[in-house]
Design an enzyme around this catalytic site. Structure first.
Site, short mmCIF file in Angstrom:
data_model
loop_
_atom_site.label_atom_id
_atom_site.label_comp_id
_atom_site.label_asym_id
_atom_site.label_seq_id
_atom_site.Cartn_x
_atom_site.Cartn_y
_atom_site.Cartn_z
N ARG A 1 0.81 -1.20 0.00
CA ARG A 1 0.00 0.00 0.00
C ARG A 1 0.85 1.26 0.00
NH1 ARG A 1 -3.30 -2.39 5.06
NH2 ARG A 1 -1.29 -3.45 5.25
N LYS B 1 27.26 26.99 5.28
CA LYS B 1 27.58 25.56 5.28
C LYS B 1 28.95 25.42 5.90
CE LYS B 1 30.14 23.44 2.84
NZ LYS B 1 31.03 22.98 1.79
N ASN C 1 33.88 29.52 -2.48
CA ASN C 1 34.64 28.43 -1.86
C ASN C 1 34.88 27.25 -2.79
OD1 ASN C 1 31.89 27.83 -1.78
ND2 ASN C 1 32.11 26.45 -0.04
C1 UD1 Z 1 -1.98 -5.79 11.49
C2 UD1 Z 1 -2.89 -6.77 12.25
C3 UD1 Z 1 -4.20 -6.05 12.59
C4 UD1 Z 1 -3.92 -4.79 13.36
C5 UD1 Z 1 -2.97 -3.88 12.61
C6 UD1 Z 1 -2.58 -2.71 13.47
C7 UD1 Z 1 -2.43 -9.01 11.39
C8 UD1 Z 1 -2.90 -10.11 10.49
N1 UD1 Z 1 -3.16 -7.90 11.39
O1 UD1 Z 1 -2.61 -5.49 10.24
O2 UD1 Z 1 -5.02 -6.91 13.36
O3 UD1 Z 1 -5.13 -4.11 13.61
O4 UD1 Z 1 -1.77 -4.60 12.26
O5 UD1 Z 1 -1.68 -1.88 12.83
O6 UD1 Z 1 -1.46 -9.21 12.10
N2 UD1 Z 1 4.96 -8.08 8.27
C9 UD1 Z 1 6.00 -8.96 8.10
N3 UD1 Z 1 5.81 -10.05 7.30
C10 UD1 Z 1 4.63 -10.30 6.70
C11 UD1 Z 1 3.57 -9.40 6.88
C12 UD1 Z 1 3.76 -8.29 7.68
O7 UD1 Z 1 7.09 -8.76 8.64
O8 UD1 Z 1 4.56 -11.32 6.00
C13 UD1 Z 1 5.17 -6.88 9.11
C14 UD1 Z 1 4.95 -5.59 8.34
O9 UD1 Z 1 6.19 -5.12 7.80
C15 UD1 Z 1 4.42 -4.65 9.40
C16 UD1 Z 1 3.75 -5.56 10.42
O10 UD1 Z 1 4.22 -6.87 10.16
O11 UD1 Z 1 5.43 -3.91 10.02
C17 UD1 Z 1 2.23 -5.54 10.29
O12 UD1 Z 1 1.88 -5.97 9.00
P1 UD1 Z 1 0.80 -5.20 8.12
O13 UD1 Z 1 0.72 -5.86 6.80
O14 UD1 Z 1 1.05 -3.75 8.15
O15 UD1 Z 1 -0.51 -5.57 8.95
P2 UD1 Z 1 -1.86 -4.76 9.01
O16 UD1 Z 1 -2.65 -5.02 7.80
O17 UD1 Z 1 -1.57 -3.37 9.36
CA CA Z 2 0.26 -2.11 9.45
#
Ligand code: UD1
Ligand code: CA
Length: 444
Positions: free
Chosen positions: A17, A337, A372
Site C-alpha cells: 500500500r 555551510k 569556496n
Molecule cells: C496488522 C494486524 C491487525 C492490526 C494492525 C494494526 C495481522 C494479520 N493484522 O494489520 O489486526 O489491527 O496490524 O496496525 O497481524 N509483516 C511482516 N511479514 C509479513 C507481513 C507483515 O514482517 O509477511 C510486518 C509488516 O512489515 C508490518 C507488520 O508486520 O510492520 C504488520 O503488518 P501489516 O501488513 O502492516 O498488517 P496490518 O494489515 O496493518
Molecule cells: Ca500495518
C-alpha cells in the site's frame, strides 16, 4: 525473579500500500528511519535481545549501522511475505526465547514505552499466555477487531475478514503483544492461510489460545499511539503526531514555541530553556541550540550548533557543520555551510558563507559571499577577530583576512589580507594601513 524479556519487531512486509521502492520501515520520520523509533521505545523497556524480521537484502541492517542500542539486535530474514504469523515464527525461531517476548509491528512507531511495560506486567500478573495492546475508536480504522464474550477475549478478526456486525466493534488490535514465548512457539505452527489474504495471521494465535483454554489479558492504549503506517497518508498522520510530541517536550523543558503547528523539530534535536522558536522553523538531524536564543521566523537548521543568546533569522538556511557561537547574530537570507561564526560576530543580511571561520566580534556586511568552490575542490576562508568585511565583498578561497582588517565595499579578495589592513577594488589589490596612507597595491 522476573522472566527474561526479548522482543520481535515485524518489518518484512512488502509495503504494497506504500507503493515505494524501499521497505516502508526505512522511510525517514523526523530524522530517523521509521523502524528506529520502535527501537528507541524498546530502549526504555530494556529487552535482552531484539529480533528484527526483515525482507531479503541488507537494507534494514545497513540503515541501522552506526546506531548503538542497549540490547543485542539479531536479524531474521523472511524470504516471502507469508503474513504476520509467519514472520513472528521466523523471529521466534531465531531468538529461541523461553521467557517473555514482546511482538511489535515495525510500521507502528508511536507505541509508547509505558504501554509496552504495562503489557508485560499484565501478562505476568494475570498469568496469561498473552496480553494484547488494544485501543478504542468511535469510528475505527480498518484494523483487526477484538472479539469478546462477557468481557473475555475470544479472538481477533481482521477488518477484511469481518462480518458487518464484527466491524461495528470499537476495540481494535494494535498489533502489539506480550507472549509467553514457549506457548507462542507451540501455537505458531498451527496457523493456517484460510483468510482473505491467504496469509498466516498472528492475530489467529489469539483464537488458538482461547481454544487451548489459555488466559488472555489486554491493556487499553491511547488511540494516538496505535497508528500503523500502511499508506503515505498514514505516514503524514504519524509525522504530525510525533512532531506534536517533540514540540510539547520542548515546551515542557522551557522553550517558547510561538506556533507549534508550524514548528518542525527532529527527534535528535536539543533546544535550551528560554529560547524562542518563531513560526516556520525547521530544526533537523542533530541540531543543538543553546538557551536564550531566538530562531526564525522561517529558518532551516540542519546539523547546526547555536550557542547561548545567539539569534538566527528570519529566513536563514544553516547547513551541516555550521556553528554559531554565543551571542552571535545571523540575519535575513544568510546561507551557511560548515561555517564557524565567532562569539558576538554578526552576519546580518544576505550572505553565503561556506567552509569559513569568522572570529569574535567581526561584522560581515550585506551581500558577502565566500567563493569556496573552484569547480573541483572546496577551499577555506579564515576571517580573524574584529574584522569588518564591507558590503558585497567576494572572498575567493583559499584566503585569510587577518585580525582587525577591513575590506571595502564591492571588494573581490583574491589574496590574504594582513592584520589591521584595508583592501578594496576588483581584485582587491589596493591596500591601505588602517588609519594610514594609501599604499600602492601589488598586481595580483
Ligand atoms: C496488522 C494486524 C491487525 C492490526 C494492525 C494494526 C495481522 C494479520 N493484522 O494489520 O489486526 O489491527 O496490524 O496496525 O497481524 N509483516 C511482516 N511479514 C509479513 C507481513 C507483515 O514482517 O509477511 C510486518 C509488516 O512489515 C508490518 C507488520 O508486520 O510492520 C504488520 O503488518 P501489516 O501488513 O502492516 O498488517 P496490518 O494489515 O496493518
Ligand atoms: Ca500495518
Amino acid at each position: 525473579m522476573a522472566n527474561r524479556l526479548d522482543a520481535i519487531v515485524l518489518a518484512a512486509g512488502r509495503s504494497k500500500r506504500f507503493k515505494g521502492s524501499s521497505p516502508k520501515v526505512l522511510h525517514p520520520l523526523l530524522g530517523r528511519p521509521l523502524i528506529a523509533h520502535v527501537l528507541e521505545t524498546l530502549r526504555v523497556v530494556k529487552p535482552k535481545r531484539v529480533c528484527l524480521v526483515v525482507p531479503p537484502g541488507k537494507a534494514v541492517e545497513n540503515a541501522l549501522k552506526g546506531s548503538k542500542y542497549p540490547f543485542e539486535i539479531v536479524f531474521a530474514v523472511q524470504k516471502e511475505a507469508g503474513g504476520t504469523g509467519h514472520a513472528a515464527q521466523i523471529g521466534l525461531r531465531k531468538l529461541q526465547a523461553t521467557g517473555d517476548v514482546l511482538v511489535l509491528a515495525g510500521d507502528a512507531p508511536l507505541v509508547r514505552a509505558e504501554s509496552l511495560k504495562a503489557l508485560v506486567e499484565a501478562r505476568r500478573e494475570e498469568a496469561a499466555a498473552s496480553s494484547i495492546l488494544t485501543a478504542m475508536f468511535d469510528d475505527p480504522p480498518p484494523y483487526g477487531r477484538i472479539l469478546r464474550t462477557d468481557g473475555a477475549i475470544t479472538g481477533v478478526v481482521e477488518a477484511r475478514d469481518a462480518t458487518p456486525e464484527q466491524l461495528r466493534v470499537k476495540e481494535i488490535n494494535t498489533s502489539t503483544y506480550a507472549f509467553d514465548a514457549q506457548i507462542l512457539a507451540r501455537m505458531l505452527p498451527k496457523l493456517t492461510t484460510d483468510n482473505a489474504q491467504g496469509e498466516r495471521y498472528l492475530t489467529d494465535v489469539i483464537g488458538l489460545l482461547v481454544d487451548a483454554g489459555e488466559t488472555l489479558a489486554s491493556v487499553e492504549g491511547d488511540p494516538s499511539e496505535v497508528m500503523g503506517t500502511n499508506t503515505r497518508a498514514d505516514l503524514a498522520v504519524v509525522m504530525r503526531t510525533l512532531r506534536k510530541r517533540v514540540v510539547q517536550r520542548l515546551m515542557d523543558d522551557g522553550v517558547t514555541v510561538v506556533d507549534p503547528d508550524t514548528t518542525y523539530v527532529d527527534v535528535g534535536v536539543t533546544v535550551g530553556a528560554d529560547t524562542v522558536l518563531h513560526p516556520n522553523v525547521f530544526l533537523y538531524d542533530d541540531t543543538k541550540i543553546g538557551s536564550g536564543c531566538s530562531i526564525g521566523p522561517f529558518a532551516v537548521l540542519r546539523s547546526t550548533k547555536v550557542g547561548d543568546g545567539a539569534d538566527v533569522g528570519p529566513f536563514a538556511s544553516l547547513r551541516p557543520g555550521t556553528q554559531i557561537a554565543k551571542g552571535a547574530h545571523v540575519g535575513t537570507f544568510a546561507e551557511m555551510k560548515n561555517a564557524k561564526i565567532g562569539e558576538g560576530a554578526k552576519v546580518p543580511h544576505f550572505s553565503y558563507l561556506g567552509d569559513v571561520t569568522v572570529g569574535k566580534g567581526s561584522n560581515i556586511a550585506a551581500g558577502t559571499i565566500t567563493s569556496n568552490y573552484d569547480g573541483k575542490n572546496k577551499h577555506a576562508t579564515t576571517i580573524g577577530d574584529d574584522v569588518f568585511i564591507g558590503s558585497d565583498t567576494i572572498l575567493v578561497a583559499p584566503v585569510r583576512v587577518g585580525r582587525g582588517a577591513y575590506t571595502g565595499a564591492g571588494s573581490v579578495v583574491t589574496r590574504d589580507v594582513a592584520a589591521g589592513g584595508l583592501v578594496y577594488g576588483v581584485p582587491a589589490t589596493k591596500r591601505e594601513r588602517k588609519g594610514g596612507k594609501k599604499r600602492k597595491g601589488r598586481k595580483g
